[in-house]
Design a protein around this motif. Structure first.
Motif, PDB file in Angstrom:
ATOM      1  N   UNK A  60       0.818  -1.206   0.000  1.00  0.00           N
ATOM      2  CA  UNK A  60       0.000   0.000   0.000  1.00  0.00           C
ATOM      3  C   UNK A  60       0.855   1.259   0.000  1.00  0.00           C
ATOM      4  N   UNK A  61       2.027   1.202   0.608  1.00  0.00           N
ATOM      5  CA  UNK A  61       2.889   2.380   0.675  1.00  0.00           C
ATOM      6  C   UNK A  61       3.264   2.866  -0.721  1.00  0.00           C
ATOM      7  N   UNK A  62       3.321   1.970  -1.667  1.00  0.00           N
ATOM      8  CA  UNK A  62       3.681   2.348  -3.028  1.00  0.00           C
ATOM      9  C   UNK A  62       2.604   3.212  -3.690  1.00  0.00           C
ATOM     10  N   UNK A  63       1.379   3.120  -3.193  1.00  0.00           N
ATOM     11  CA  UNK A  63       0.311   3.972  -3.717  1.00  0.00           C
ATOM     12  C   UNK A  63       0.579   5.445  -3.433  1.00  0.00           C
ATOM     13  N   UNK A  64       1.314   5.750  -2.370  1.00  0.00           N
ATOM     14  CA  UNK A  64       1.633   7.145  -2.057  1.00  0.00           C
ATOM     15  C   UNK A  64       2.433   7.775  -3.194  1.00  0.00           C
ATOM     16  N   UNK A  65       3.299   7.001  -3.811  1.00  0.00           N
ATOM     17  CA  UNK A  65       4.080   7.504  -4.950  1.00  0.00           C
ATOM     18  C   UNK A  65       3.141   7.849  -6.101  1.00  0.00           C
ATOM     19  N   UNK A  66       2.175   6.980  -6.356  1.00  0.00           N
ATOM     20  CA  UNK A  66       1.216   7.247  -7.438  1.00  0.00           C
ATOM     21  C   UNK A  66       0.312   8.432  -7.109  1.00  0.00           C
ATOM     22  N   UNK A  67      -0.004   8.603  -5.826  1.00  0.00           N
ATOM     23  CA  UNK A  67      -0.807   9.763  -5.425  1.00  0.00           C
ATOM     24  C   UNK A  67      -0.062  11.070  -5.673  1.00  0.00           C
ATOM     25  N   UNK A  68       1.210  11.100  -5.326  1.00  0.00           N
ATOM     26  CA  UNK A  68       2.007  12.313  -5.547  1.00  0.00           C
ATOM     27  C   UNK A  68       2.155  12.568  -7.045  1.00  0.00           C
ATOM     28  N   UNK A  69       2.374  11.523  -7.811  1.00  0.00           N
ATOM     29  CA  UNK A  69       2.465  11.676  -9.267  1.00  0.00           C
ATOM     30  C   UNK A  69       1.142  12.204  -9.829  1.00  0.00           C
ATOM     31  N   UNK A  70       0.034  11.641  -9.344  1.00  0.00           N
ATOM     32  CA  UNK A  70      -1.276  12.119  -9.791  1.00  0.00           C
ATOM     33  C   UNK A  70      -1.501  13.576  -9.447  1.00  0.00           C
ATOM     34  N   UNK A  71      -1.082  13.973  -8.265  1.00  0.00           N
ATOM     35  CA  UNK A  71      -1.208  15.385  -7.874  1.00  0.00           C
ATOM     36  C   UNK A  71      -0.425  16.271  -8.849  1.00  0.00           C
ATOM     37  N   UNK A  72       0.784  15.865  -9.157  1.00  0.00           N
ATOM     38  CA  UNK A  72       1.591  16.638 -10.106  1.00  0.00           C
ATOM     39  C   UNK A  72       0.922  16.693 -11.483  1.00  0.00           C
ATOM     40  N   UNK A  73       0.413  15.576 -11.955  1.00  0.00           N
ATOM     41  CA  UNK A  73      -0.231  15.546 -13.280  1.00  0.00           C
ATOM     42  C   UNK A  73      -1.486  16.408 -13.310  1.00  0.00           C
ATOM     43  N   UNK A  74      -2.202  16.489 -12.192  1.00  0.00           N
ATOM     44  CA  UNK A  74      -3.432  17.273 -12.139  1.00  0.00           C
ATOM     45  C   UNK A  74      -3.186  18.768 -11.949  1.00  0.00           C
ATOM     46  N   UNK A  75      -2.085  19.116 -11.284  1.00  0.00           N
ATOM     47  CA  UNK A  75      -1.872  20.512 -10.917  1.00  0.00           C
ATOM     48  C   UNK A  75      -0.629  21.148 -11.527  1.00  0.00           C
ATOM     49  N   UNK A  76       0.346  20.329 -11.920  1.00  0.00           N
ATOM     50  CA  UNK A  76       1.629  20.868 -12.377  1.00  0.00           C
ATOM     51  C   UNK A  76       2.492  21.346 -11.228  1.00  0.00           C
ATOM     52  N   UNK A  77       2.053  21.088 -10.000  1.00  0.00           N
ATOM     53  CA  UNK A  77       2.757  21.527  -8.793  1.00  0.00           C
ATOM     54  C   UNK A  77       3.634  20.389  -8.278  1.00  0.00           C
ATOM     55  N   UNK A  78       4.945  20.578  -8.310  1.00  0.00           N
ATOM     56  CA  UNK A  78       5.886  19.549  -7.856  1.00  0.00           C
ATOM     57  C   UNK A  78       6.265  19.705  -6.388  1.00  0.00           C
ATOM     58  N   UNK A  79       5.697  20.663  -5.681  1.00  0.00           N
ATOM     59  CA  UNK A  79       6.120  20.923  -4.303  1.00  0.00           C
ATOM     60  C   UNK A  79       5.840  19.748  -3.366  1.00  0.00           C
ATOM     61  N   UNK A  80       4.785  18.998  -3.592  1.00  0.00           N
ATOM     62  CA  UNK A  80       4.494  17.833  -2.759  1.00  0.00           C
ATOM     63  C   UNK A  80       5.589  16.777  -2.929  1.00  0.00           C
ATOM     64  N   UNK A  81       6.015  16.552  -4.151  1.00  0.00           N
ATOM     65  CA  UNK A  81       7.109  15.609  -4.418  1.00  0.00           C
ATOM     66  C   UNK A  81       8.425  16.146  -3.867  1.00  0.00           C
TER      67      UNK A  81
END
Length: 119
Positions: A60-81
């Motif tokens: 399940x921890x690996x889903x966090x990586x996909x969540x951060x990637x999804x956030x970047x793809x949706x917003x263009x904001x890399x600050x979470x990563x």
């Protein structure tokens, strides 16, 4: 309206049974949220929560990586990563892969692919 009425301030699969978000639930909920709503702060808040409070199943921890990637793809904001880079590397499980077996092994010191000890 299902997402609107079944979601509190973080993503859970049941507001009655669960009080804490989980990575896999969050990934599915965020996909729906991103597809159907214009707000992006709610999935980001939940993603940061699971990064700070990872749950027990290793996969399940690996889903966090996909969540951060999804956030970047949706917003263009890399600050979470950017703010969570080393935590995300850790969530990939790559630092824990045993070279001899190719399996994830949490019993030894983590070693980066170049042989540099991470702690």
């Amino acid at each position: 309206d299902t997402i609107k009425y079944t979601s509190l301030d973080t993503f859970t699969d049941s507001n009655v049974r669960e009080r804490t978000p989980y990575e896999a639930d969050g990934f599915l909920a965020s996909l729906s949220f991103w597809a159907l709503r214009s707000e992006r702060a709610w999935p980001r808040h939940s993603t940061q929560f699971v990064l700070n409070n990872p749950t027990w199943p290793t996969e399940w921890k690996q889903y966090a990586v996909m969540l951060v990637h999804g956030h970047y793809m949706q917003t263009g904001d890399a600050s979470l990563a950017d703010a969570n880079f080393m935590r995300l590397v850790n969530q990939t499980m790559f630092p824990y892969i045993d070279a001899a077996s190719g399996l994830v092994n949490f019993t030894r010191t983590r070693v980066a692919s170049m042989g540099t000890c991470l702690f």
